[in-house]
Enzyme design. Sequence first.
Site, PDB file in Angstrom:
ATOM      1  N   ASN A 177      38.383  64.777  42.459  1.00  3.64           N
ATOM      2  CA  ASN A 177      37.866  64.221  41.210  1.00  3.64           C
ATOM      3  C   ASN A 177      38.988  63.946  40.221  1.00  3.64           C
ATOM      4  OD1 ASN A 177      35.438  64.608  42.412  1.00  3.64           O
ATOM      5  ND2 ASN A 177      34.882  66.421  41.230  1.00  3.64           N
ATOM      6  N   ASP A 227      38.200  63.638  36.981  1.00  6.36           N
ATOM      7  CA  ASP A 227      37.785  64.211  35.699  1.00  6.36           C
ATOM      8  C   ASP A 227      38.524  65.528  35.461  1.00  6.36           C
ATOM      9  OD1 ASP A 227      36.232  66.591  36.635  1.00  6.36           O
ATOM     10  OD2 ASP A 227      34.867  65.101  37.475  1.00  6.36           O
ATOM     11  N   HIS A 269      43.714  63.026  43.959  1.00 12.65           N
ATOM     12  CA  HIS A 269      43.497  61.597  43.702  1.00 12.65           C
ATOM     13  C   HIS A 269      43.906  61.187  42.287  1.00 12.65           C
ATOM     14  CE1 HIS A 269      40.355  61.119  47.184  1.00 12.65           C
ATOM     15  NE2 HIS A 269      41.596  61.174  47.606  1.00 12.65           N
ATOM     16  N   CYS A 275      53.627  55.310  34.973  1.00  3.90           N
ATOM     17  CA  CYS A 275      54.401  54.126  34.595  1.00  3.90           C
ATOM     18  C   CYS A 275      54.846  53.376  35.844  1.00  3.90           C
ATOM     19  CB  CYS A 275      55.620  54.519  33.750  1.00  3.90           C
ATOM     20  SG  CYS A 275      56.599  53.062  33.298  1.00  3.90           S
ATOM     21  N   CYS A 294      55.443  52.903  27.672  1.00  7.24           N
ATOM     22  CA  CYS A 294      55.654  54.191  28.339  1.00  7.24           C
ATOM     23  C   CYS A 294      56.476  55.087  27.416  1.00  7.24           C
ATOM     24  CB  CYS A 294      56.409  53.946  29.645  1.00  7.24           C
ATOM     25  SG  CYS A 294      57.039  55.447  30.423  1.00  7.24           S
ATOM     26  N   GLY A 328      30.313  69.150  47.438  1.00  5.06           N
ATOM     27  CA  GLY A 328      29.960  67.896  46.766  1.00  5.06           C
ATOM     28  C   GLY A 328      30.802  66.701  47.146  1.00  5.06           C
ATOM     29  N   THR A 329      31.113  66.577  48.440  1.00  2.00           N
ATOM     30  CA  THR A 329      31.847  65.380  48.869  1.00  2.00           C
ATOM     31  C   THR A 329      31.187  64.792  50.104  1.00  2.00           C
ATOM     32  OG1 THR A 329      33.994  64.511  49.619  1.00  2.00           O
ATOM     33  CG2 THR A 329      33.584  66.850  50.014  1.00  2.00           C
ATOM     34  N   SER A 330      31.179  63.450  50.165  1.00  2.00           N
ATOM     35  CA  SER A 330      30.467  62.765  51.253  1.00  2.00           C
ATOM     36  C   SER A 330      31.230  62.794  52.564  1.00  2.00           C
ATOM     37  CB  SER A 330      30.200  61.310  50.856  1.00  2.00           C
ATOM     38  OG  SER A 330      31.435  60.644  50.642  1.00  2.00           O
ATOM     39  N   LEU A 337      24.510  68.264  48.659  1.00  3.88           N
ATOM     40  CA  LEU A 337      23.097  67.927  48.526  1.00  3.88           C
ATOM     41  C   LEU A 337      22.490  67.539  49.869  1.00  3.88           C
ATOM     42  CD1 LEU A 337      21.527  68.035  45.915  1.00  3.88           C
ATOM     43  CD2 LEU A 337      22.050  65.630  45.515  1.00  3.88           C
TER      44      LEU A 337
END
Length: 232
Positions: free
Chosen positions: A92, A94, A109, A117, A136, A175-177, A202
């Site tokens: 993630n 976030d 990621h 930069c 930058c 929670g990852t596909s 899920l």
Amino acid sequence: MRGIDRIVVLTGAGISAESGLATFRGPDGLWEGHRVEDVCTPEALARDPALVHAFYDARRAKLGEVEPNAAHHALARLDAEWPGELLIVTQNVDDLHERAGARRLLHMHGELKSALCAACGARHPWETPMGNHPPCPGCGQSRLRPDIVFFGEMPYEMERIDVALERCDLFVSIGTSGAVYPAAGFVRTARHYGAWALEMNLEPSAGSVYFSESRMGPASELVPAWVEEILS
Ligand code: OAD
């Protein structure tokens, strides 16, 4: 869970879903109205920088409206209380893991709150929009891009992740596909070197058959229950 010392946890968009952040592969196959390929490739950035910047500027702004949920807090508790080795690898971009208090964490990621930069290669903490081409802070050139690992680019810290996967006793995926490599292959590496592998999602992920155990349900319920179990 006896005899477990070293744990690697992999998280994906599903852990942040209950905080109000969209997953990547929703029922309509779109991420916030866009095909992932239109906003998450070097070609997309070269073709339509305004679109890509607007997209990530909006995602970054959205972080101010959401809070970590019970699953992020449970992993932060694990981080604080687990006496053995732990590495939380998140796909993630976030910042909800760190806002919950997790420290033994890496963002493979990239991060929304970071700028990369394209001129000098430096990474800088970043909170504000990037679409207006700010300079930058390092080299002064106006070639900042979102510090997101686009498709076709190498994720961050793969060597460190590989070492942790080879050493771990327990690999946990939340929670990852299981649709995006190299993260989708972590379970097989961990199993190959002898780890137990637990999936919490899920629904069964693409690599579900490779796990030793699968628990299906919302992360906000499954993760706190698992953390309680392993710490007690
Ligand atoms: P996906 O959107 O592919 O998968 C999210 C998974 O979470 C699905 O399997 C859902 O069933 C599950 N899920 C949804 N809500 C959940 C909940 N409340 N509790 C538990 N599970 C839930 O997201 P990722 O697997 O993270 O890359 O996607 C991997 C990468 O693809 C992302 O990091 C991103 C994207 O392209 C980059 O941005 C570089």
